[in-house]
Design a protein around this motif. Structure first.
Motif, PDB file in Angstrom:
ATOM      1  N   ASN A 158      -4.550 -73.428   3.808  1.00  0.00           N
ATOM      2  CA  ASN A 158      -4.067 -72.180   3.226  1.00  0.00           C
ATOM      3  C   ASN A 158      -2.704 -72.430   2.591  1.00  0.00           C
ATOM      4  N   GLY A 159      -2.530 -71.945   1.376  1.00  0.00           N
ATOM      5  CA  GLY A 159      -1.249 -72.131   0.717  1.00  0.00           C
ATOM      6  C   GLY A 159      -1.301 -71.755  -0.749  1.00  0.00           C
ATOM      7  N   HIS A 160      -0.153 -71.851  -1.394  1.00  0.00           N
ATOM      8  CA  HIS A 160       0.011 -71.439  -2.792  1.00  0.00           C
ATOM      9  C   HIS A 160       0.759 -72.551  -3.526  1.00  0.00           C
ATOM     10  N   LYS A 161       0.067 -73.240  -4.411  1.00  0.00           N
ATOM     11  CA  LYS A 161       0.646 -74.354  -5.171  1.00  0.00           C
ATOM     12  C   LYS A 161       0.733 -73.984  -6.652  1.00  0.00           C
ATOM     13  N   TRP A 162       1.637 -74.653  -7.350  1.00  0.00           N
ATOM     14  CA  TRP A 162       1.616 -74.560  -8.802  1.00  0.00           C
ATOM     15  C   TRP A 162       2.062 -75.887  -9.400  1.00  0.00           C
ATOM     16  N   TYR A 163       2.012 -75.983 -10.720  1.00  0.00           N
ATOM     17  CA  TYR A 163       2.247 -77.252 -11.415  1.00  0.00           C
ATOM     18  C   TYR A 163       1.361 -78.355 -10.858  1.00  0.00           C
ATOM     19  N   THR A 164       0.119 -77.995 -10.533  1.00  0.00           N
ATOM     20  CA  THR A 164      -0.882 -78.992 -10.176  1.00  0.00           C
ATOM     21  C   THR A 164      -1.477 -79.510 -11.479  1.00  0.00           C
ATOM     22  N   THR A 165      -0.892 -80.583 -11.958  1.00  0.00           N
ATOM     23  CA  THR A 165      -1.232 -81.101 -13.281  1.00  0.00           C
ATOM     24  C   THR A 165      -2.688 -81.554 -13.338  1.00  0.00           C
ATOM     25  N   SER A 166      -3.365 -81.136 -14.391  1.00  0.00           N
ATOM     26  CA  SER A 166      -4.739 -81.548 -14.705  1.00  0.00           C
ATOM     27  C   SER A 166      -5.791 -80.973 -13.772  1.00  0.00           C
ATOM     28  N   ALA A 167      -5.474 -79.915 -13.036  1.00  0.00           N
ATOM     29  CA  ALA A 167      -6.489 -79.307 -12.168  1.00  0.00           C
ATOM     30  C   ALA A 167      -7.651 -78.745 -12.982  1.00  0.00           C
ATOM     31  N   SER A 215      -4.795 -77.221 -21.691  1.00  0.00           N
ATOM     32  CA  SER A 215      -6.109 -77.290 -21.065  1.00  0.00           C
ATOM     33  C   SER A 215      -6.358 -78.734 -20.676  1.00  0.00           C
ATOM     34  N   GLY A 216      -7.379 -78.940 -19.830  1.00  0.00           N
ATOM     35  CA  GLY A 216      -7.720 -80.295 -19.427  1.00  0.00           C
ATOM     36  C   GLY A 216      -6.566 -81.009 -18.757  1.00  0.00           C
ATOM     37  N   TYR A 217      -6.416 -82.296 -19.102  1.00  0.00           N
ATOM     38  CA  TYR A 217      -5.367 -83.078 -18.438  1.00  0.00           C
ATOM     39  C   TYR A 217      -3.970 -82.640 -18.882  1.00  0.00           C
ATOM     40  N   ALA A 218      -3.867 -81.919 -19.987  1.00  0.00           N
ATOM     41  CA  ALA A 218      -2.571 -81.439 -20.473  1.00  0.00           C
ATOM     42  C   ALA A 218      -2.308 -80.018 -20.002  1.00  0.00           C
ATOM     43  N   SER A 219      -2.630 -79.745 -18.738  1.00  0.00           N
ATOM     44  CA  SER A 219      -2.442 -78.399 -18.189  1.00  0.00           C
ATOM     45  C   SER A 219      -1.769 -78.486 -16.828  1.00  0.00           C
ATOM     46  N   HIS A 220      -1.207 -77.365 -16.409  1.00  0.00           N
ATOM     47  CA  HIS A 220      -0.508 -77.291 -15.120  1.00  0.00           C
ATOM     48  C   HIS A 220      -0.974 -76.008 -14.431  1.00  0.00           C
ATOM     49  N   ALA A 221      -1.737 -76.163 -13.371  1.00  0.00           N
ATOM     50  CA  ALA A 221      -2.412 -75.011 -12.772  1.00  0.00           C
ATOM     51  C   ALA A 221      -1.630 -74.425 -11.605  1.00  0.00           C
ATOM     52  N   GLU A 222      -1.831 -73.121 -11.421  1.00  0.00           N
ATOM     53  CA  GLU A 222      -1.417 -72.424 -10.207  1.00  0.00           C
ATOM     54  C   GLU A 222      -2.675 -72.277  -9.353  1.00  0.00           C
TER      55      GLU A 222
END
Length: 402
Positions: A158-167, A215-222
């Motif tokens: 359980n948790g909240h992450k961001w800047y997970t690159t390429s998710a 998008s894709g590998y050039a993305s940073h997901a929350e």
């Protein structure tokens, strides 16, 4: 120490530079206006060409299907690839996959290597690295709120992450989470493999960066981990050793980044010099190159690039020969020196291009908006400077100086 480059590496770097110039730079205008997924078929074509050239996965171990280059050798390759934002992905040595391959190779079980490492090196799947948290300082990896609680043979995350690159589009994540909350700070967290189709692994959004979502590998997901259940067999290495593994990953990773940034420096420098020689600014035909302030920028940029390059190659040589731990001062130095050098040179190049530099008609605006983050990720400038200064000052405690 010897920074001599073998004839083999000189040939490889020359081949890569030619490929970047001929195959990748012409693709950049289309890349700047299309989503990554739209470009993927063309990128796959280029990747097949790279495989046929024998240049696939330059920094990955030979037993995994890579070229097995040393860190110093890969640094030179990374510099050549860094001249185009497509370079590392086409040659399959992009972050965060490169770091994930390293830790899977060093700490993965045979089953983990078979399921994740081999197809990752082959380019059949992609991965992401999920460490940075919304409410915790990203420069301090021992401060985490995400938890992985044991429940029978599983971890429940359980948790909240961001800047997970390429998710976006990745097949699995390597997640840093607290497994041992009562242990000393540096032994509380572990790294756990989480397939991205696991229930409870929820991508909230691709974070817009400087107005561009990516998008894709050039993305940073929350990402929200909501009762995300994975087998305890997905643990990487020893429980509680997540910080130790992170340091093994981040040291060499900073060499990759710094040499890529130096490739960006070279590209921006080339564009700046070309523009200065061509841009007529007076009726008598004089160009920007005749102005002393431009000449000063050119000289400063050339000297700064050379200094940053030698510092980075020295750090890579140290890691190859004495290990990342003993090279940590050099690693801290290059992280903030090269990032700032790149930002200055890109800024000067953009300024020399004037209004043109603000557009996507050149690659400079892309570099300007995407690479400002270099002074933040993998440890903000201020953190590296403070840590380095403390270590230097400790070495002078009780020391007689005349």
């Amino acid at each position: 120490m010897d920074f001599g480059v073998s004839e083999r590496i000189e040939t490889i770097v020359s081949m890569i530079n030619e490929f970047v110039d001929r195959e990748l730079i012409p693709m950049e205008p289309e890349y700047l206006v299309h989503d990554f997924d739209e470009m993927l078929p063309k990128i796959r074509e280029k990747q097949e060409m790279v495989k046929k050239m024998g240049l696939w996965a330059p920094n990955f171990p030979t037993e995994c299907g890579g070229m097995g280059l040393s860190l110093l050798e890969h640094g030179l390759v990374s510099e050549a690839l860094g001249r185009s934002p497509l370079g590392h992905f086409v040659f399959w040595c992009q972050a965060p996959d490169a770091g994930n391959v390293e830790i899977l190779h060093m700490f993965g079980t045979e089953a983990q290597k078979e399921r994740y490492l081999t197809p990752l090196v082959e380019g059949k799947i992609r991965s992401c690295f999920s460490m940075t948290e919304v409410d915790m300082p990203g420069s301090n990896p021992v401060m985490l709120e995400t938890t992985a609680v044991k429940d029978g043979d599983d971890y429940v995350i359980n948790g909240h992450k961001w800047y997970t690159t390429s998710a976006d589009g990745a097949d699995f994540a390597i997640v840093m989470a607290v497994t041992n909350p009562d242990a000393p700070p540096y032994l509380q967290a572990s790294m756990i493999i989480v397939p991205n189709d696991t229930p409870g692994f929820n991508i909230v959004r691709n974070i817009p960066v400087m107005g561009h979502e990516g998008s894709g590998y050039a993305s940073h997901a929350e990402i929200l981990y909501q009762s995300c259940r994975v087998p305890r067999a997905n643990l990487l290495g020893t429980e509680g050793h997540g910080f130790v593994i992170a340091q093994e990953r981040l040291g060499p990773g900073r060499i990759h980044h710094c040499m890529r940034w130096l490739g960006i420096c070279q590209r921006a420098f080339d564009l700046m010099c070309k523009r200065a020689n061509e841009r007529v600014i007076a009726p008598n035909g004089k160009t920007l190159a005749t102005r002393q302030i431009i000449q000063g920028w050119i000289a400063e940029s050339a000297a700064e690039m050379e200094a940053a390059r030698l510092m980075t190659l020295h750090a890579a040589w140290q890691i190859d020969n004495v290990g990342a731990s003993k090279a940590r001062d050099s690693i801290s130095m290059i992280k903030f020196v090269v990032a700032n050098t790149m930002n200055r040179i890109v800024d000067r190049a953009l300024q020399v291009h004037g209004g043109l530099g603000m557009t996507d008609d050149t690659i400079l605006a892309y570099f300007y908006r995407h690479e400002r983050a270099a002074r933040i990720y993998d440890g903000a400038d201020e953190v590296h400077k403070t840590s380095l200064a403390k270590r230097i000052l400790r070495s002078y405690e009780g020391k007689e100086v005349r």
